[in-house]
Structure formats: C-alpha cells, structure tokens
Motif scaffolding. Structure first.
Motif, PDB file in Angstrom:
ATOM      1  N   GLU A 138       0.948  -1.532   0.125  1.00 25.48           N
ATOM      2  CA  GLU A 138      -0.454   0.017   0.079  1.00 25.48           C
ATOM      3  C   GLU A 138       0.919   0.978  -0.016  1.00 25.48           C
ATOM      4  O   GLU A 138       1.760   1.324   0.869  1.00 25.48           O
ATOM      5  CB  GLU A 138      -1.186   0.083   0.688  1.00 25.48           C
ATOM      6  CG  GLU A 138      -1.878  -0.493   1.237  1.00 25.48           C
ATOM      7  CD  GLU A 138      -3.000  -1.016   2.124  1.00 25.48           C
ATOM      8  OE1 GLU A 138      -4.017  -1.093   1.944  1.00 25.48           O
ATOM      9  OE2 GLU A 138      -2.531  -0.062   3.342  1.00 25.48           O
ATOM     10  N   VAL A 139      -0.056   2.854  -0.133  1.00 28.23           N
ATOM     11  CA  VAL A 139       1.147   3.671   0.196  1.00 28.23           C
ATOM     12  C   VAL A 139       1.564   4.008   0.801  1.00 28.23           C
ATOM     13  O   VAL A 139       2.421   4.992   1.685  1.00 28.23           O
ATOM     14  CB  VAL A 139      -0.251   4.946  -0.810  1.00 28.23           C
ATOM     15  CG1 VAL A 139       0.853   6.275  -0.544  1.00 28.23           C
ATOM     16  CG2 VAL A 139       0.459   5.267  -2.505  1.00 28.23           C
ATOM     17  N   ALA A 140       0.413   3.209   2.209  1.00 26.02           N
ATOM     18  CA  ALA A 140       0.862   3.713   3.089  1.00 26.02           C
ATOM     19  C   ALA A 140       2.163   2.887   3.721  1.00 26.02           C
ATOM     20  O   ALA A 140       2.814   3.875   4.643  1.00 26.02           O
ATOM     21  CB  ALA A 140      -0.184   3.391   4.130  1.00 26.02           C
ATOM     22  N   ASP A 141       3.031   2.291   3.071  1.00 20.24           N
ATOM     23  CA  ASP A 141       3.567   1.302   3.179  1.00 20.24           C
ATOM     24  C   ASP A 141       5.651   2.131   3.089  1.00 20.24           C
ATOM     25  O   ASP A 141       6.584   2.219   3.756  1.00 20.24           O
ATOM     26  CB  ASP A 141       4.142   0.208   2.905  1.00 20.24           C
ATOM     27  CG  ASP A 141       3.114  -0.768   3.309  1.00 20.24           C
ATOM     28  OD1 ASP A 141       2.329  -0.555   4.289  1.00 20.24           O
ATOM     29  OD2 ASP A 141       2.515  -1.840   2.554  1.00 20.24           O
ATOM     30  N   LEU A 142       4.944   3.365   2.337  1.00 18.02           N
ATOM     31  CA  LEU A 142       6.430   3.686   1.184  1.00 18.02           C
ATOM     32  C   LEU A 142       6.027   5.037   1.891  1.00 18.02           C
ATOM     33  O   LEU A 142       6.956   6.293   1.623  1.00 18.02           O
ATOM     34  CB  LEU A 142       6.315   3.584  -0.190  1.00 18.02           C
ATOM     35  CG  LEU A 142       5.547   2.311  -0.331  1.00 18.02           C
ATOM     36  CD1 LEU A 142       4.884   1.857  -1.956  1.00 18.02           C
ATOM     37  CD2 LEU A 142       7.699   1.294  -0.201  1.00 18.02           C
ATOM     38  N   LEU A 143       5.056   6.101   1.726  1.00 16.41           N
ATOM     39  CA  LEU A 143       5.057   7.456   2.197  1.00 16.41           C
ATOM     40  C   LEU A 143       5.189   8.116   2.921  1.00 16.41           C
ATOM     41  O   LEU A 143       5.385   7.559   4.002  1.00 16.41           O
ATOM     42  CB  LEU A 143       2.980   7.787   2.129  1.00 16.41           C
ATOM     43  CG  LEU A 143       2.389   9.275   2.276  1.00 16.41           C
ATOM     44  CD1 LEU A 143       2.794   9.077   0.323  1.00 16.41           C
ATOM     45  CD2 LEU A 143       1.221   9.343   2.215  1.00 16.41           C
ATOM     46  N   VAL A 144       6.274   9.324   3.101  1.00 12.67           N
ATOM     47  CA  VAL A 144       6.810  10.505   3.834  1.00 12.67           C
ATOM     48  C   VAL A 144       5.768  11.058   4.415  1.00 12.67           C
ATOM     49  O   VAL A 144       5.819  11.464   5.953  1.00 12.67           O
ATOM     50  CB  VAL A 144       8.333  10.576   3.273  1.00 12.67           C
ATOM     51  CG1 VAL A 144       8.469  11.315   4.264  1.00 12.67           C
ATOM     52  CG2 VAL A 144       8.778   9.317   3.345  1.00 12.67           C
ATOM     53  N   ARG A 189       6.093  12.458  -1.777  1.00 12.64           N
ATOM     54  CA  ARG A 189       7.304  11.561  -0.920  1.00 12.64           C
ATOM     55  C   ARG A 189       7.105  10.560  -0.804  1.00 12.64           C
ATOM     56  O   ARG A 189       6.836  10.183  -0.085  1.00 12.64           O
ATOM     57  CB  ARG A 189       7.702  12.981  -0.092  1.00 12.64           C
ATOM     58  CG  ARG A 189       8.162  14.325  -0.766  1.00 12.64           C
ATOM     59  CD  ARG A 189       9.193  15.541   0.428  1.00 12.64           C
ATOM     60  NE  ARG A 189       9.268  16.677  -0.507  1.00 12.64           N
ATOM     61  CZ  ARG A 189       7.641  17.977   0.233  1.00 12.64           C
ATOM     62  NH1 ARG A 189       7.035  16.866   0.577  1.00 12.64           N
ATOM     63  NH2 ARG A 189       7.968  18.932  -0.532  1.00 12.64           N
ATOM     64  N   PHE A 190       7.869   9.840  -1.071  1.00  9.26           N
ATOM     65  CA  PHE A 190       7.910   8.830  -0.881  1.00  9.26           C
ATOM     66  C   PHE A 190       9.876   7.936  -0.583  1.00  9.26           C
ATOM     67  O   PHE A 190       9.864   8.140  -0.972  1.00  9.26           O
ATOM     68  CB  PHE A 190       7.510   7.308  -2.232  1.00  9.26           C
ATOM     69  CG  PHE A 190       6.754   7.738  -2.714  1.00  9.26           C
ATOM     70  CD1 PHE A 190       5.238   7.299  -1.764  1.00  9.26           C
ATOM     71  CD2 PHE A 190       5.387   7.949  -3.714  1.00  9.26           C
ATOM     72  CE1 PHE A 190       4.510   7.490  -2.274  1.00  9.26           C
ATOM     73  CE2 PHE A 190       4.970   8.308  -4.125  1.00  9.26           C
ATOM     74  CZ  PHE A 190       3.543   8.028  -3.586  1.00  9.26           C
ATOM     75  N   ALA A 191       9.443   6.892   0.458  1.00  6.00           N
ATOM     76  CA  ALA A 191      10.996   6.694   0.964  1.00  6.00           C
ATOM     77  C   ALA A 191      11.264   5.150   0.251  1.00  6.00           C
ATOM     78  O   ALA A 191      10.685   4.370   0.475  1.00  6.00           O
ATOM     79  CB  ALA A 191      11.324   6.657   2.290  1.00  6.00           C
ATOM     80  N   LEU A 192      12.228   4.532  -0.599  1.00  5.06           N
ATOM     81  CA  LEU A 192      12.635   3.593  -1.573  1.00  5.06           C
ATOM     82  C   LEU A 192      13.789   2.873  -0.806  1.00  5.06           C
ATOM     83  O   LEU A 192      14.207   3.782  -1.012  1.00  5.06           O
ATOM     84  CB  LEU A 192      12.165   4.148  -3.284  1.00  5.06           C
ATOM     85  CG  LEU A 192      11.031   4.558  -3.402  1.00  5.06           C
ATOM     86  CD1 LEU A 192      11.193   4.419  -5.195  1.00  5.06           C
ATOM     87  CD2 LEU A 192       9.581   4.006  -2.652  1.00  5.06           C
ATOM     88  N   SER A 193      14.028   2.335  -1.494  1.00  2.83           N
ATOM     89  CA  SER A 193      15.133   1.525  -1.108  1.00  2.83           C
ATOM     90  C   SER A 193      16.071   1.562  -2.551  1.00  2.83           C
ATOM     91  O   SER A 193      15.775   1.588  -3.786  1.00  2.83           O
ATOM     92  CB  SER A 193      15.116  -0.070  -0.989  1.00  2.83           C
ATOM     93  OG  SER A 193      15.156  -0.628  -2.531  1.00  2.83           O
ATOM     94  N   GLY A 194      17.369   1.286  -2.332  1.00  8.58           N
ATOM     95  CA  GLY A 194      18.064   2.288  -3.661  1.00  8.58           C
ATOM     96  C   GLY A 194      19.298   0.454  -4.081  1.00  8.58           C
ATOM     97  O   GLY A 194      19.976   1.072  -4.650  1.00  8.58           O
TER      98      GLY A 194
END
Length: 353
Positions: A138-144, A189-194
């Motif tokens: 879900e977006v909730a997992d990623l959204l900052v 804004r989302f936080a993702l792994s690199g």
C-alpha cells in the motif's frame, strides 16, 4: 503570482475518466504546476463554485448530468530523487505525474518498494487519497509526507506527515470531494530502497508466479513485470481497444466484518484484519451470489468484466446510470445471499448507488 490556465466550458468528463462515462463540467481548467492548481482552486472557491479535482479519472464515476462547477485537471510534472541519511532514497513526485510512469522510472533507476503498484492508472497525487494498494503493498507503506493546498485555510501546507493522513484500507482523510480538511494533494514523497530489490513479497499469487517464499525480496524489475502480467490477465491495465479495461478498477472494496458475522461460504478467501475482524474477498462474495464474469447490465451496454468480477465495465455505449444500476444489482444480490454489505471504492460525483 500564478495565473490560472485557459478555461474550457461544457467539456464532457467522459473524456477524462477511464470508464469513459460522465456528462459535462461547467468549466475545465488545466493546471500545469502546483501554483496553477492553487490558483485555479482558489479562484473557484472565492467565487463559491464547486470544485472537482481530476487526475487520470481512474477512480471516478461521474453522473450523466455532469458536474455543475469547475473541474481542475492536474497536469503538474516533475520527479526528483535524493539520498536520505538512513540510505533510503526520497522520491518527490508532482501530483499530475502519471503513476505508472513514476513506478517504471523508479524501477529503471534501481529503486525498490513501489513495483507491486505497477499498472495502476491515474495520477500520483491520487495515490495517498485512496491509499492505493495492490499485491501486498500500500502507499501507506512507502509514503513519507505530502504537500497540500488547504482550501479551508486558503494556504499551502508543506511536508504534512503520512501519519496525519488517516491512511487506512483504500481510504484517508483526503478521500472524497469534501475531505475533512478540504485539502488537495500538490506533491507526494516516498522512501524507497536503493538496492534494486522489491518490497518483501507478501501476496500469495504473486509469490507463486515468482516462485519464491512469502517474505522474500526479488529484483524489482521481475516483480513489476510479473505484476503487469497478472493485471493484464484480469483486464486491469488500460487498453483503449479492450472494453474490459473501460472500468474504474475494482468497484467494491473487500468488506471487513466481525469474525462472528462472516458468512459460511466454502472456498471464500479471507484475511485476518485484527481485533476479531476478518477481511472478505469481494470477488468471492460476488461469485457466490450468482454473478459470473461477463454478467450483463442494462441492455448489455455495461457489464462485469469477462476476466474479473470486481470490475464494472462500459462496453462502449453505456451511460453512468446503466453502470449504477448494475452496481445496485450486484450489491443487493450479495446482501441477499450473504448478508454482507458491499461498498463502492470509486468516488461518486453527482450520483450514488
């Protein structure tokens, strides 16, 4: 000072929804930047004019009579990335960016976490409104955080934390034309792994197709390609030549009920929802109630998708009222058979079921 973009009058909103249904808006104002969005909405608010914010129209059902007010079409563009102290990558996206284009670009850049949300139509600004989710993410997992235009206060609020948005199953405090704080998303804004790897694979069907155990991570590109294959098989990737994709996606949400109230239906998929609650498969309830894929609505002008019973589709000559009649038939049939009340997932504009 920002100036609103040129305005069109009496433009049919069918051209701006994935259902290809809906009558005209009094005015349609394209807004190509956050400043233009604020200006267009602010002008309408000061004039006492109702406002409808349009993105990709993938989650809207608009009445045949249309919308008596100003429709603001989100066309803002821009994606920026930057490393965070914890090693994750912050991705800042303007509200008018096509969502799947953003997902594809992130995967191409070796960013992971967002790939299971591939193939979902619409604009990026809508994703927190609906708390978009698919295949275990879900977006909730990623959204900052988000930047918002607070219509009631008449000001922009920057970096509003995700925790303040009331993100739940396919909902948030922003959902609906009359959200609790009258706010419109300007950027997200989302936080993702690199590391180029996916989020942990949680969805059983996806894990089987990828041949991995639940919880494993795989290359983000492999997860995206598999998700797109699964969605295409269900008619959930837009294709102008395929009426099965002329829909608003899943029309009904999976209902959440007390365990004691769950119907005793053999084979019905369920998931624990905490605190003695159970999430039920809306598709399973629909099929158990006698509605098969391809079930026709009024005059065959609308119908359930031939691939997925959760999608109510325009077969090319439908009207909104045809679609609503089909939705009522399905809702009432499920209630009579199972005692469960199905609720629509799309935003209904000027209409109801």
């Amino acid at each position: 000072m920002a100036v609103s973009a040129p305005t069109s009058t009496d433009v049919r909103l069918a051209a701006h929804t994935t259902l290809r249904l809906g009558g005209p808006a009094t005015r349609l104002v394209p807004a190509s930047s956050a400043d233009e969005i604020v200006a267009a909405v602010g002008d309408a608010d000061r004039a006492g004019d109702p406002v409808l914010v349009l993105g990709g129209g993938s989650n809207l059902v608009v009445a045949d009579e249309g919308f008596a007010g100003t429709a603001v079409l989100l066309a803002s563009r821009g994606v920026r990335t930057g490393r965070r102290d914890d090693g994750s990558v912050l991705v800042t996206v303007e509200a008018g960016e096509d969502w799947d284009d953003v997902v594809a670009a992130c995967v191409d850049e070796g960013l992971g976490g967002i790939e299971c949300l591939s193939g979902i139509p619409g604009r990026s600004g809508a994703t927190p409104v609906q708390n978009v989710g698919a295949y275990g993410v879900e977006v909730a997992d990623l959204l900052v955080d988000v930047d918002l235009y607070d219509r009631r206060a008449g000001r922009v609020r920057e970096h509003v934390p995700a925790a303040e948005l009331g993100l739940g199953y396919r909902t948030s405090v922003l959902k609906g034309r009359d959200s609790v704080d009258g706010a419109i998303v300007l950027r997200v804004r989302f936080a993702l792994s690199g590391d180029g790897l996916s989020a942990p694979i949680r969805y059983a069907e996806l894990a089987r197709r990828l041949d991995v155990a639940a919880g494993e991570r795989v290359p983000a590109r492999a997860a995206r390609e598999t998700v797109l294959e699964l969605r295409r098989g269900k008619g959930m990737v837009l294709d102008a030549g395929d009426h099965d994709t002329w829909s608003a996606g899943s029309f009904f949400t999976n209902p959440i009920v007390a365990v004691a109230d769950a119907p005793d239906l053999e084979g019905l998929a369920t998931w624990p929802a905490g605190d003695g609650m159970l999430k039920l498969s809306a598709a399973g309830l629909i099929q158990a109630s006698g509605f098969d894929r391809g079930h026709p609505g009024p005059g065959g002008r609308v119908g359930l998708s031939s691939r997925h019973v959760l999608a109510l589709t325009n077969r090319g000559s439908g009207r909104t009222e045809d679609l609503l009649a089909l939705a009522r038939e399905v809702r009432d049939g499920v209630a009579a058979r199972t005692g469960v009340d199905l609720r629509p997932e799309p935003v209904l504009v000027g209409c109801s079921i």
